[in-house]
Design an enzyme around this catalytic site. Sequence first.
Site, mmCIF file in Angstrom:
data_model
loop_
_atom_site.group_PDB
_atom_site.id
_atom_site.type_symbol
_atom_site.label_atom_id
_atom_site.label_comp_id
_atom_site.label_asym_id
_atom_site.label_seq_id
_atom_site.Cartn_x
_atom_site.Cartn_y
_atom_site.Cartn_z
ATOM 1 C CD GLU A 170 -2.931 -0.990 2.453
ATOM 2 O OE1 GLU A 170 -2.891 0.044 3.263
ATOM 3 O OE2 GLU A 170 -4.139 -1.825 2.150
ATOM 4 C CD GLU A 393 -3.631 -5.746 4.218
ATOM 5 O OE1 GLU A 393 -4.389 -4.835 4.458
ATOM 6 O OE2 GLU A 393 -2.368 -5.698 4.302
HETATM 7 C C1 FCB Z 1 -4.324 -2.045 5.815
HETATM 8 C C2 FCB Z 1 -2.966 -2.493 6.254
HETATM 9 C C3 FCB Z 1 -2.764 -3.568 6.983
HETATM 10 C C4 FCB Z 1 -4.217 -3.477 8.109
HETATM 11 C C5 FCB Z 1 -5.426 -3.189 7.483
HETATM 12 C C6 FCB Z 1 -6.535 -3.155 8.172
HETATM 13 O O1 FCB Z 1 -4.131 -0.738 5.188
HETATM 14 O O2 FCB Z 1 -2.016 -2.913 4.784
HETATM 15 O O3 FCB Z 1 -1.768 -3.636 7.632
HETATM 16 O O4 FCB Z 1 -3.767 -2.480 8.993
HETATM 17 O O5 FCB Z 1 -5.324 -2.304 6.508
#
Ligand code: FCB
Length: 488
Positions: A170, A393
């Site tokens: 990110e 994620e």
């Molecule tokens: C993302 C991050 C991860 C976690 C999630 C909830 O932005 O990559 O580390 O904090 O959010």
Amino acid sequence: MYKFPKDSKLNNPEFIFGVATASYQIEGATGVDERCDSIWDTFCATPGMVYKQHNGDIACNHYNLYEQDVELIASLNVDAYRLSIAWPRIIKEDGGINQKGLDFYDRLITALEKKNIKVMATLYHWDLPQYLEDKGGWLNRETAVKFAEYADVVSQYFGDRISFYVTLNEPWCSAFHGYRYGIHAPGIADEASGFLACHNLLLAHGMAMPILRKNAKKSQHGIVLNFTPNYPVDEPSIEAAQFADDEHTHWFIKPLMEGSYPSSVFQHFKNYMPIIEDNDMAIISEKIDFLGVNFYSRSMVTNGRQGKVSDTILKKLERAEIRILESDDVLEDETKAEQLQKLMNQKESHYLSVELQEVERTHIGWEVHPEALLKLLTDLNSIYKLPPVYITENGAAVDDHILDGVVDDEQRYRYYQNHLLMVHEAIKMGVDVRGYFAWSLMDNFEWAEGYKMRFGIVYVDYETQERTLKQSAIKFQEFLGARKKGLL
Ligand code: FCB
């Protein structure tokens, strides 16, 4: 257990299921084995930055409990584990290699290999060594060179034992939260810094790619981006939503895929643009083997002034106002609002975030809107020639409580079921999604939110470090167990 249509690719063991974590969020043991400080150690120690001034000193004590955590991961029947490697454990301030840091990840990866679990390793999940921040951090182009050197050390050492190398997690968060809005480490709130950090991060990614390819020829190499698609609240806001997407989505993916930044944003923020050297865009757009997609929610956008303005936007407005007061090139007969609008149009975004009422939200306040994941994937796939995609994620923060040893996280398992269905749909519609990682394996240090937000499918009692599978985890365990046995 989770359920998908009979013919779904998700039922096929070729589709990778995994769980994800990141070094600073789980490891603890910050002061051992010559680990250097990271910008998050510093940020956490600065009053007012993190909820109740929590920090990662102990976290889930995974550095010491990694063996039992690998058992835990294996018990979920997953195929892969996405972890991150802490740069401050690997490269010392004098540039030397810290063997003790490499040893830790060696032990961890060996334990995973024994369980036949594939490793996806992120090289940078936000824990920049503080000694690099002291020289400007991501505002210093040299940091990109240092990142490539660090990537060389890790990939030479582990080679193909890591199946998937992720350069950055990110870059939007690292650059914009860290250097533009100042809500993450290192806490800088400055427009030009945000864009400069972004450029240097993307350069770091591009510089590392050929090195990773050379050192780990059989592995796949890519990057993870976060996406929060912008939806217009009404017709007149369509253009505003498009601009917001250009600024927050395409600003990151377009340079990677096509070697250029979106011109709308470049023009709008022209006074804040970094210097782009001749070869930069070629470096940044080095071919990737896969794109990691992090998705949690969507954002509603209006071009008007109504609605609840988010804190980030509020901060921007305040800064714009200060500039109005300080600037002498505003005409006297302009109203304050007109002046502000003019400045916003020149220098700031011309849209505002709105919070919809009466929609389902998770504990952290993010709207639950699974359809946005489907739209995101199909939109991106039609705009760009996407490489294979991994959802790296996806997950939900829930205000979990343990009752007689049970954590019934109904909202979370509904969230997973509904988002996975969207992944299934996206595949049917032609998007080449090859895997899915739940965020997160276990509750952990949620950055500026400290330990208040629980994203784990496994509950962590921070007093005793006891781990308990929540219902959402049990449903993964059952589904993946049945899949392994060919029962689906
Ligand atoms: C993302 C991050 C991860 C976690 C999630 C909830 O932005 O990559 O580390 O904090 O959010």
